[in-house]
Design a protein around this motif. Structure first.
Motif, PDB file in Angstrom:
ATOM      1  N   GLY A   7      34.971 -20.540  13.103  1.00 58.73           N
ATOM      2  CA  GLY A   7      34.156 -21.508  13.820  1.00 58.73           C
ATOM      3  C   GLY A   7      32.779 -21.772  13.277  1.00 58.73           C
ATOM      4  O   GLY A   7      32.180 -22.813  13.596  1.00 58.73           O
TER       5      GLY A   7
ATOM      6  N   TRP B 209      36.899 -27.972  10.531  1.00 57.78           N
ATOM      7  CA  TRP B 209      37.414 -28.409  11.828  1.00 57.78           C
ATOM      8  C   TRP B 209      38.846 -27.951  12.063  1.00 57.78           C
ATOM      9  O   TRP B 209      39.252 -27.721  13.207  1.00 57.78           O
ATOM     10  CB  TRP B 209      37.299 -29.922  11.946  1.00 57.78           C
ATOM     11  CG  TRP B 209      35.886 -30.346  12.159  1.00 57.78           C
ATOM     12  CD1 TRP B 209      35.040 -30.880  11.239  1.00 57.78           C
ATOM     13  CD2 TRP B 209      35.140 -30.230  13.369  1.00 57.78           C
ATOM     14  NE1 TRP B 209      33.803 -31.107  11.800  1.00 57.78           N
ATOM     15  CE2 TRP B 209      33.838 -30.721  13.102  1.00 57.78           C
ATOM     16  CE3 TRP B 209      35.433 -29.759  14.651  1.00 57.78           C
ATOM     17  CZ2 TRP B 209      32.840 -30.747  14.078  1.00 57.78           C
ATOM     18  CZ3 TRP B 209      34.443 -29.790  15.620  1.00 57.78           C
ATOM     19  CH2 TRP B 209      33.171 -30.280  15.328  1.00 57.78           C
TER      20      TRP B 209
ATOM     21  N   VAL C 241      28.255 -17.619  15.349  1.00 60.79           N
ATOM     22  CA  VAL C 241      27.831 -18.883  14.757  1.00 60.79           C
ATOM     23  C   VAL C 241      26.494 -18.733  14.039  1.00 60.79           C
ATOM     24  O   VAL C 241      26.221 -19.421  13.049  1.00 60.79           O
ATOM     25  CB  VAL C 241      27.767 -19.980  15.838  1.00 60.79           C
ATOM     26  CG1 VAL C 241      27.187 -21.274  15.289  1.00 60.79           C
ATOM     27  CG2 VAL C 241      29.165 -20.246  16.397  1.00 60.79           C
TER      28      VAL C 241
ATOM     29  N   LEU D   6      41.075 -21.667  16.017  1.00 64.47           N
ATOM     30  CA  LEU D   6      40.399 -20.716  16.904  1.00 64.47           C
ATOM     31  C   LEU D   6      40.598 -21.093  18.364  1.00 64.47           C
ATOM     32  O   LEU D   6      40.890 -20.235  19.206  1.00 64.47           O
ATOM     33  CB  LEU D   6      38.908 -20.665  16.555  1.00 64.47           C
ATOM     34  CG  LEU D   6      38.033 -19.786  17.454  1.00 64.47           C
ATOM     35  CD1 LEU D   6      38.458 -18.330  17.370  1.00 64.47           C
ATOM     36  CD2 LEU D   6      36.558 -19.946  17.076  1.00 64.47           C
TER      37      LEU D   6
ATOM     38  N   LEU E 283      38.412 -24.400  13.184  1.00 58.83           N
ATOM     39  CA  LEU E 283      37.924 -24.373  14.565  1.00 58.83           C
ATOM     40  C   LEU E 283      39.047 -24.702  15.548  1.00 58.83           C
ATOM     41  O   LEU E 283      39.148 -24.084  16.619  1.00 58.83           O
ATOM     42  CB  LEU E 283      36.772 -25.357  14.720  1.00 58.83           C
ATOM     43  CG  LEU E 283      36.157 -25.436  16.117  1.00 58.83           C
ATOM     44  CD1 LEU E 283      35.554 -24.106  16.522  1.00 58.83           C
ATOM     45  CD2 LEU E 283      35.107 -26.537  16.181  1.00 58.83           C
TER      46      LEU E 283
ATOM     47  N   TYR F 160      30.307 -15.224  20.630  1.00 49.30           N
ATOM     48  CA  TYR F 160      30.531 -16.385  19.775  1.00 49.30           C
ATOM     49  C   TYR F 160      29.210 -17.036  19.343  1.00 49.30           C
ATOM     50  O   TYR F 160      29.142 -17.626  18.253  1.00 49.30           O
ATOM     51  CB  TYR F 160      31.440 -17.387  20.476  1.00 49.30           C
ATOM     52  CG  TYR F 160      32.843 -16.857  20.630  1.00 49.30           C
ATOM     53  CD1 TYR F 160      33.663 -16.692  19.521  1.00 49.30           C
ATOM     54  CD2 TYR F 160      33.339 -16.465  21.865  1.00 49.30           C
ATOM     55  CE1 TYR F 160      34.945 -16.172  19.642  1.00 49.30           C
ATOM     56  CE2 TYR F 160      34.610 -15.947  22.002  1.00 49.30           C
ATOM     57  CZ  TYR F 160      35.405 -15.801  20.885  1.00 49.30           C
ATOM     58  OH  TYR F 160      36.675 -15.273  21.010  1.00 49.30           O
TER      59      TYR F 160
ATOM     60  N   LEU G  99      30.586 -25.386  13.496  1.00 51.06           N
ATOM     61  CA  LEU G  99      29.634 -25.468  14.597  1.00 51.06           C
ATOM     62  C   LEU G  99      28.179 -25.444  14.157  1.00 51.06           C
ATOM     63  O   LEU G  99      27.319 -25.978  14.859  1.00 51.06           O
ATOM     64  CB  LEU G  99      29.888 -24.315  15.579  1.00 51.06           C
ATOM     65  CG  LEU G  99      31.225 -24.368  16.313  1.00 51.06           C
ATOM     66  CD1 LEU G  99      31.387 -23.148  17.198  1.00 51.06           C
ATOM     67  CD2 LEU G  99      31.342 -25.636  17.138  1.00 51.06           C
TER      68      LEU G  99
ATOM     69  N   GLY H 215      35.082 -15.807  15.353  1.00 53.51           N
ATOM     70  CA  GLY H 215      34.129 -16.900  15.391  1.00 53.51           C
ATOM     71  C   GLY H 215      33.467 -17.154  14.052  1.00 53.51           C
ATOM     72  O   GLY H 215      33.239 -18.307  13.668  1.00 53.51           O
TER      73      GLY H 215
END
Length: 264
Positions: free
Chosen positions: A150, A54, A198, A60, A57, A194, A154, A146
């Motif tokens: 991330g 987190w 992921v 980002l 993220l 993105y 995610l 990403g």
């Protein structure tokens, strides 16, 4: 050799070998004080927090918001009216524009504006090369950001049926799925970047699909930008049709799919 105890008197005497081993152990093993242990534990906790999914993220999000804000201040759309700086020319100008194009797409600058500017600045052929190079570069930058910052945060959130289906499609059939997304004019460029990051899609198939799938739409905008001064020329009209017709078809397909989903 001396024994550990004196046989005659019974008093204990340390052997030279034992004394040397104890001295070496004392030198090699430093004493751990409570302050050192506290500092080490605090540093480890800080590292875990900063490197947590987190936190990455959040970094980002901060980077993307900062980049988008910078683009609003710099106003890259002025390239359509002001052109490139006078000190840039030739191949250096094409390369510089491709790099700037890639950075701008990461900052959510619409690609149609950049494609039109590429055609207006460099013509059809060089403009297409600069625009495609910038497209692949920007997609690669967004994908790497990403994936590194991330994905870990995610992926646990992919719990819905549609999200899992999209993730499965990109992970198992990444190349053809991304190729279709690039050919379809209704899929936002940044969102597809993105989403692919992921998923478990590989970087090389992603870049290849992006380069090949972006050719038709990019070429249409670049030719339109190059021939904007002659709006009645056949090249400009064909480019305009290549932009308009796929957009209308994509809107109709999306509208029909919307009604089908409602019916379910």
């Amino acid at each position: 050799m001396l024994d550990a105890t004196n046989r005659s008197g019974g008093t204990a005497t340390a052997s030279p070998r034992a004394s040397a081993a104890q001295l070496t152990t004392a030198v090699l093993v430093p004493a751990v004080t409570p302050a050192t242990a506290l500092t080490t534990g605090f540093a480890a906790r800080c590292a875990r927090v900063l490197l947590s999914p987190w936190s990455r993220l959040s970094l980002l999000v901060v980077l993307l918001v900062s980049a988008a804000s910078a683009m609003l201040l710099l106003e890259p759309q002025k390239l359509l009216t002001d052109g490139l700086p006078s000190q840039l020319g030739g191949a250096a100008a094409v390369v510089a524009y491709a790099v700037a194009y890639g950075v701008c797409t990461v900052a959510f600058v619409p690609r149609p504006i950049l494609n039109l500017a590429a055609g207006a600045l460099f013509g059809s052929q060089l403009g297409l090369g600069a625009a495609l190079g910038g497209t692949v570069l920007g997609a690669g930058l967004a994908f790497c950001l990403g994936r590194a910052l991330g994905q870990d945060a995610l992926r646990p959130l992919l719990r819905g049926r549609w999200l899992k289906a999209a993730d499965h499609q990109l992970s198992r059939h990444g190349f053809r799925s991304m190729l279709a997304a690039r050919l379809f004019p209704g899929v936002p460029f940044a969102a597809s970047n993105y989403c692919a990051a992921v998923s478990r899609m590989g970087l090389l198939p992603f870049l290849l699909a992006t380069g090949l799938g972006s050719i038709p739409n990019t070429a249409a905008y670049v030719v339109a930008g190059a021939r904007a001064s002659t709006p009645t020329s056949p090249a400009f009209l064909i480019a305009l049709a290549c932009i308009t017709v796929p957009g209308v078809v994509g809107a109709v397909v999306a509208w029909r799919k919307r009604h089908q989903l409602r019916a379910r």
